[in-house]
Design a protein around this motif. Structure first.
Motif, PDB file in Angstrom:
ATOM      1  N   LEU A   1      32.190  35.382  45.651  1.00  0.00           N
ATOM      2  CA  LEU A   1      31.807  34.710  46.904  1.00  0.00           C
ATOM      3  C   LEU A   1      30.310  35.204  46.471  1.00  0.00           C
ATOM      4  N   PRO A   2      29.150  35.430  47.462  1.00  0.00           N
ATOM      5  CA  PRO A   2      27.921  35.130  47.518  1.00  0.00           C
ATOM      6  C   PRO A   2      27.376  36.644  47.308  1.00  0.00           C
ATOM      7  N   ALA A   3      28.478  37.395  47.627  1.00  0.00           N
ATOM      8  CA  ALA A   3      28.005  38.823  47.617  1.00  0.00           C
ATOM      9  C   ALA A   3      27.758  39.221  45.658  1.00  0.00           C
ATOM     10  N   GLY A   4      28.967  38.064  44.666  1.00  0.00           N
ATOM     11  CA  GLY A   4      28.941  38.325  43.816  1.00  0.00           C
ATOM     12  C   GLY A   4      30.271  38.955  43.315  1.00  0.00           C
ATOM     13  N   ASP A   5      31.333  39.309  44.849  1.00  0.00           N
ATOM     14  CA  ASP A   5      32.418  39.678  44.138  1.00  0.00           C
ATOM     15  C   ASP A   5      33.696  38.658  43.796  1.00  0.00           C
ATOM     16  N   ALA A   6      34.549  38.680  42.325  1.00  0.00           N
ATOM     17  CA  ALA A   6      35.582  37.669  42.037  1.00  0.00           C
ATOM     18  C   ALA A   6      36.524  37.120  43.062  1.00  0.00           C
ATOM     19  N   VAL A   7      36.965  36.231  43.505  1.00  0.00           N
ATOM     20  CA  VAL A   7      37.805  36.213  44.275  1.00  0.00           C
ATOM     21  C   VAL A   7      39.637  35.501  43.676  1.00  0.00           C
ATOM     22  N   ALA A   8      38.602  34.894  42.907  1.00  0.00           N
ATOM     23  CA  ALA A   8      39.855  33.778  41.640  1.00  0.00           C
ATOM     24  C   ALA A   8      39.470  33.749  40.332  1.00  0.00           C
ATOM     25  N   ALA A   9      41.100  33.244  39.940  1.00  0.00           N
ATOM     26  CA  ALA A   9      40.388  33.291  37.997  1.00  0.00           C
ATOM     27  C   ALA A   9      41.357  31.783  37.683  1.00  0.00           C
ATOM     28  N   SER A  10      40.403  30.976  36.758  1.00  0.00           N
ATOM     29  CA  SER A  10      41.266  30.124  35.583  1.00  0.00           C
ATOM     30  C   SER A  10      41.473  30.047  34.743  1.00  0.00           C
ATOM     31  N   VAL A  11      41.895  29.458  34.181  1.00  0.00           N
ATOM     32  CA  VAL A  11      41.864  29.004  32.352  1.00  0.00           C
ATOM     33  C   VAL A  11      41.838  28.124  32.107  1.00  0.00           C
TER      34      VAL A  11
ATOM     35  N   MET B   1      45.679  30.014  36.526  1.00  0.00           N
ATOM     36  CA  MET B   1      44.944  29.608  38.059  1.00  0.00           C
ATOM     37  C   MET B   1      45.689  30.522  39.361  1.00  0.00           C
ATOM     38  N   ALA B   2      44.597  31.149  39.554  1.00  0.00           N
ATOM     39  CA  ALA B   2      45.453  32.170  40.769  1.00  0.00           C
ATOM     40  C   ALA B   2      44.146  33.134  41.233  1.00  0.00           C
ATOM     41  N   ALA B   3      44.368  33.686  42.386  1.00  0.00           N
ATOM     42  CA  ALA B   3      43.593  34.402  43.447  1.00  0.00           C
ATOM     43  C   ALA B   3      44.143  35.292  43.970  1.00  0.00           C
ATOM     44  N   LEU B   4      42.904  36.275  43.971  1.00  0.00           N
ATOM     45  CA  LEU B   4      43.678  37.432  44.732  1.00  0.00           C
ATOM     46  C   LEU B   4      44.252  37.510  45.619  1.00  0.00           C
ATOM     47  N   PRO B   5      45.519  38.537  45.890  1.00  0.00           N
ATOM     48  CA  PRO B   5      46.209  38.048  47.025  1.00  0.00           C
ATOM     49  C   PRO B   5      45.523  38.185  48.581  1.00  0.00           C
ATOM     50  N   ARG B   6      44.741  39.529  48.939  1.00  0.00           N
ATOM     51  CA  ARG B   6      44.166  39.330  49.891  1.00  0.00           C
ATOM     52  C   ARG B   6      43.042  38.005  50.408  1.00  0.00           C
ATOM     53  N   ARG B   7      42.784  37.996  48.536  1.00  0.00           N
ATOM     54  CA  ARG B   7      41.328  36.632  49.310  1.00  0.00           C
ATOM     55  C   ARG B   7      42.322  35.314  49.393  1.00  0.00           C
ATOM     56  N   ARG B   8      43.829  35.382  49.423  1.00  0.00           N
ATOM     57  CA  ARG B   8      44.182  33.644  49.490  1.00  0.00           C
ATOM     58  C   ARG B   8      43.820  32.967  50.636  1.00  0.00           C
ATOM     59  N   GLY B   9      43.529  31.510  51.117  1.00  0.00           N
ATOM     60  CA  GLY B   9      43.071  30.794  52.381  1.00  0.00           C
ATOM     61  C   GLY B   9      41.539  30.677  52.538  1.00  0.00           C
ATOM     62  N   LEU B  10      40.905  31.409  50.308  1.00  0.00           N
ATOM     63  CA  LEU B  10      39.439  30.649  50.889  1.00  0.00           C
ATOM     64  C   LEU B  10      38.766  29.343  50.348  1.00  0.00           C
ATOM     65  N   GLY B  11      39.963  28.595  49.925  1.00  0.00           N
ATOM     66  CA  GLY B  11      40.206  27.472  49.373  1.00  0.00           C
ATOM     67  C   GLY B  11      39.343  28.169  47.387  1.00  0.00           C
TER      68      GLY B  11
END
Length: 216
Positions: free
Chosen positions: A75-85, A143-153
């Motif tokens: 996110l713009p504030a720097g919080d990571a919401v998803a990761a991929s390898v 590849m996965a997103a945090l469960p609470r951060r899904r739906g952000l694209g």
């Protein structure tokens, strides 16, 4: 290289993780990857899955960060919401606590579970390695997103970032989709099925190999 997704709300910044960020990104990766279908099969007990995922993948995640292979959506504030390898392969191919007086039995049970998880992970790696293309390619191994951060694209944003890079270096991309929903996402980004699914034993998920000719 940084990739900004200006169409997202809020906008996401997608880029490789820096080595000095490993400490703060490891919990994000563990939480995101532990919620995926393969991790749920490797460790069926929800209450143990986060710890087991960390035990099994911390070393490989450290190596991915050091090699510039861990791509993260922020996110713009720097919080990571998803990761991929993304790995360049250019050479080819919860349960109740035990009784207070039963500590020894509890530790033995924990060791058995850890061994089972290790065996199941080895099964996954053997089954997927056997189907890897022999030609040089980029392997999107997770590849996965945090469960609470899904739906952000975040998934689409990381795919665009990774596919853009694959085009620049002239390599196709290979992956295994672990759920029908994931497969649909990859299809929308130009991936196509590559052969029959890989069926994991003991009620495990079916993994669909997929291929994207990104380097063409």
């Amino acid at each position: 290289m940084e990739h900004r997704e200006s169409t997202q709300t809020p906008p996401l910044v997608v880029r490789p993780a820096a080595p000095e960020e490993f400490g703060r990104l490891l919990p994000v990766c563990v939480e995101a990857f532990a919620d995926e279908a393969v991790s749920a099969w490797v460790e069926p007990q929800p209450g143990l899955r986060l710890d087991r995922t960390r035990e099994l993948f911390e070393t490989s995640l450290r190596e991915a960060v050091d090699a510039g292979q861990l791509v993260v959506a922020f996110l713009p504030a720097g919080d990571a919401v998803a990761a991929s390898v993304w790995i360049d392969l250019t050479e080819g191919a919860a349960e109740p606590p035990p009784p207070a007086d039963d500590t020894t039995q509890h530790h033995a049970t924990q060791a058995t579970r850890a061994t089972r998880a290790t065996r199941r992970l080895a099964t996954v790696l053997a089954a997927t390695s056997a189907r890897h293309p022999a030609t040089p390619h980029v392997y999107l191994s997770a590849m996965a997103a945090l469960p609470r951060r899904r739906g952000l694209g975040a998934g689409s944003a990381m795919l665009r970032h990774g596919l853009d890079r694959a085009r620049r270096i002239g390599l196709p991309v290979y992956l295994e989709a672990s759920t029908p929903r994931n497969r649909r996402l990859y299809l929308r980004h130009g991936f196509r099925d590559r052969g029959e699914p890989i069926h994991l034993p003991d009620g495990g998920p079916s993994l669909q190999p997929m291929w994207h000719p990104a380097g063409r």
